[in-house]
Motif scaffolding. Structure first.
Motif, PDB file in Angstrom:
ATOM      1  N   PHE A   1       0.838  -1.205   0.000  1.00  0.00           N
ATOM      2  CA  PHE A   1       0.000   0.000   0.000  1.00  0.00           C
ATOM      3  C   PHE A   1       0.872   1.254   0.000  1.00  0.00           C
ATOM      4  N   ALA A   2       1.918   1.243   0.830  1.00  0.00           N
ATOM      5  CA  ALA A   2       2.803   2.407   0.902  1.00  0.00           C
ATOM      6  C   ALA A   2       3.475   2.637  -0.448  1.00  0.00           C
ATOM      7  N   ARG A   3       4.016   1.599  -1.059  1.00  0.00           N
ATOM      8  CA  ARG A   3       4.703   1.755  -2.338  1.00  0.00           C
ATOM      9  C   ARG A   3       3.746   2.189  -3.443  1.00  0.00           C
ATOM     10  N   ALA A   4       2.516   1.681  -3.413  1.00  0.00           N
ATOM     11  CA  ALA A   4       1.540   2.055  -4.444  1.00  0.00           C
ATOM     12  C   ALA A   4       1.164   3.525  -4.362  1.00  0.00           C
ATOM     13  N   ASN A   5       1.369   4.134  -3.205  1.00  0.00           N
ATOM     14  CA  ASN A   5       0.988   5.533  -3.012  1.00  0.00           C
ATOM     15  C   ASN A   5       2.192   6.443  -2.783  1.00  0.00           C
ATOM     16  N   GLY A   6       3.371   6.006  -3.254  1.00  0.00           N
ATOM     17  CA  GLY A   6       4.556   6.852  -3.205  1.00  0.00           C
ATOM     18  C   GLY A   6       5.107   7.058  -1.810  1.00  0.00           C
ATOM     19  N   MET A   7       4.876   6.090  -0.918  1.00  0.00           N
ATOM     20  CA  MET A   7       5.360   6.200   0.449  1.00  0.00           C
ATOM     21  C   MET A   7       6.268   5.014   0.765  1.00  0.00           C
ATOM     22  N   SER A   8       6.736   4.937   1.990  1.00  0.00           N
ATOM     23  CA  SER A   8       7.590   3.841   2.413  1.00  0.00           C
ATOM     24  C   SER A   8       7.019   3.217   3.682  1.00  0.00           C
ATOM     25  N   TYR A   9       7.477   1.993   3.984  1.00  0.00           N
ATOM     26  CA  TYR A   9       6.959   1.247   5.137  1.00  0.00           C
ATOM     27  C   TYR A   9       8.114   0.764   6.000  1.00  0.00           C
ATOM     28  N   GLU A  10       7.909   0.826   7.305  1.00  0.00           N
ATOM     29  CA  GLU A  10       8.843   0.246   8.269  1.00  0.00           C
ATOM     30  C   GLU A  10       8.026  -0.466   9.335  1.00  0.00           C
ATOM     31  N   ALA A  11       8.429  -1.681   9.664  1.00  0.00           N
ATOM     32  CA  ALA A  11       7.614  -2.521  10.549  1.00  0.00           C
ATOM     33  C   ALA A  11       7.632  -2.050  11.992  1.00  0.00           C
ATOM     34  N   ARG A  12       8.801  -1.621  12.476  1.00  0.00           N
ATOM     35  CA  ARG A  12       8.877  -1.315  13.906  1.00  0.00           C
ATOM     36  C   ARG A  12      10.030  -0.365  14.184  1.00  0.00           C
ATOM     37  N   VAL A  13       9.785   0.592  15.106  1.00  0.00           N
ATOM     38  CA  VAL A  13      10.821   1.498  15.596  1.00  0.00           C
ATOM     39  C   VAL A  13      10.701   1.552  17.110  1.00  0.00           C
ATOM     40  N   SER A  14      11.776   1.193  17.806  1.00  0.00           N
ATOM     41  CA  SER A  14      11.764   1.232  19.265  1.00  0.00           C
ATOM     42  C   SER A  14      12.054   2.648  19.753  1.00  0.00           C
ATOM     43  N   ASP A  15      11.272   3.087  20.733  1.00  0.00           N
ATOM     44  CA  ASP A  15      11.465   4.380  21.387  1.00  0.00           C
ATOM     45  C   ASP A  15      11.664   5.508  20.375  1.00  0.00           C
ATOM     46  N   PRO A  16      10.652   5.801  19.546  1.00  0.00           N
ATOM     47  CA  PRO A  16      10.802   6.854  18.533  1.00  0.00           C
ATOM     48  C   PRO A  16      11.106   8.208  19.167  1.00  0.00           C
TER      49      PRO A  16
END
Length: 373
Positions: A111-126
């Motif tokens: 979905f992210a790639r189809a709409n010109g975005m990127s995806y990341e599964a997890r970020v600890s303590d943003p």
């Protein structure tokens, strides 16, 4: 009042289209290689253990009830068979949860790639400055979908844990983070449409900082701004911007802090539901089209923190005795404050909740009173 903005067009097909199992496995392996897998083996094990304990307890209760009702002594064999069945069911639940999580991550990435975005599964303590991100422990953002055009925007789910032991609680939120061009005063809009018996915000603020705005805005939001920044808040929240928030974000709590705008919700913001994405895309799109005026805001209090710049803004002649390094007037660009916020406007003042203390004191008084009789 403006009419609600139409939902922006976006490609939602990856959220619901059939997926190729081999592509899902390859994507999961890629995430694992990057160290960003969102549903680890420990998470699967936790699901299995929790399900097993629950089902074993249920089996023992059932076996005991069966023995009492029938008068037979075969509760041990019934319990043994039940434990094996419970283990099988718990393992099945864990495997199904693991597979669903893999597919969900794959869909969100597509979905992210189809709409010109990127995806990341997890970020600890943003490392974000919003009120959510410094609370509790085990802080983690998951399923992050990011875009950079026309400005940086991040959609994600977030959780953190408070308390300890049996009294620990895991809090779940969804958020949208929008990067602004300049720092602004810390302003919070507490949406009344998502409150229960009181505010659902994870932080409380001193009531002296509440600012009432014109029109119907107060019916939908409680606005907090730092004391002394009331005029600045009125500059930022003009009638057209207030209308945008009412029409598109009335169920979202809003925070402006530093050079970030946050939208908070107690449901998932990054999800496989196309309607949720349409709602959040619409809210973000309606707001960011009005941010040009915010970019022009400047904090005049910064002139007071810099006497040289303040004197230039007043048109005073520079004094060589005061500063021999400045024998000439500063350039015209220094006649206004630079982007930034003075110290008193950077953070709202928090309030302290006395309710838990009053409850504890009342309980102690009642206990002492009951023991005296």
């Amino acid at each position: 009042m403006t009419t609600p903005q139409p939902a922006p067009s976006f490609d939602a097909r990856p959220l619901t289209d059939p997926v190729d199992a081999r592509a899902v496995s390859a994507f999961t392996a890629e995430l694992r290689a990057r160290g960003s897998s969102g549903f680890s083996a420990s998470s699967v094990l936790a699901v299995v253990i929790f399900g097993l304990v629950f089902l074993v307890a249920l089996t023992f209760v059932g076996a005991t009830m069966f023995s009492l009702l029938t008068g037979s002594g075969g509760s041990s064999s019934v319990a043994g068979i039940g434990i094996l069945a419970a283990a099988a069911v718990a393992i099945s639940i864990g495997v199904v949860s693991w597979r669903r999580a893999r597919v969900a991550r794959y869909r969100l990435d597509a979905f992210a790639r189809a709409n010109g975005m990127s995806y990341e599964a997890r970020v600890s303590d943003p490392r974000l400055p919003g009120m959510l991100f410094g609370l509790g422990r085990s802080r983690e953002a998951t399923d992050l979908v990011r875009g950079t055009v026309p400005r940086f925007v991040e959609f994600a789910n977030y959780r953190y844990t408070t308390g300890s032991g049996k009294n620990s609680t895991t809090h779940h939120w969804g958020y949208v983070a929008v990067k602004l061009d300049v720092p602004l005063p810390n302003i919070v809009l507490d949406a009344k449409g998502n409150n229960g018996f009181g505010s659902n915000l994870p932080a409380s603020f001193q009531r002296e900082q509440i600012l009432s705005l014109e029109g119907d805005f107060d019916r939908y939001f409680t606005l907090y701004c730092p004391e002394g920044y009331e005029r600045d808040a009125l500059y930022l929240f003009t009638p057209d911007i207030m209308a945008r928030f009412i029409d598109n974000a009335a169920e979202l709590d809003v925070e402006i802090v530093d050079d970030w705008l946050f939208l908070y919700t107690q449901r998932k913001a990054s999800t496989l539901d196309p309607a949720t994405w349409g709602w959040l895309f619409g809210a973000v799109g309606a707001v960011i089209t009005k941010l040009d005026q915010w970019e022009r805001w400047r904090d005049e209090r910064l002139l007071q923190e810099n006497p040289t710049t303040a004197a230039s803004a007043r048109g005073d002649a520079p004094s060589s005795s005061a500063d021999p390094r400045l024998p000439f007037a500063p350039p015209a660009g220094m006649l206004s404050p630079p982007p930034g916020v003075a110290h008193e406007g950077r953070r709202l003042k928090r309030s302290f909740s006395w309710l838990p203390i009053v409850f504890v004191i009342g309980f102690v008084v009642f206990w002492i009173w009951s023991r005296s009789f």
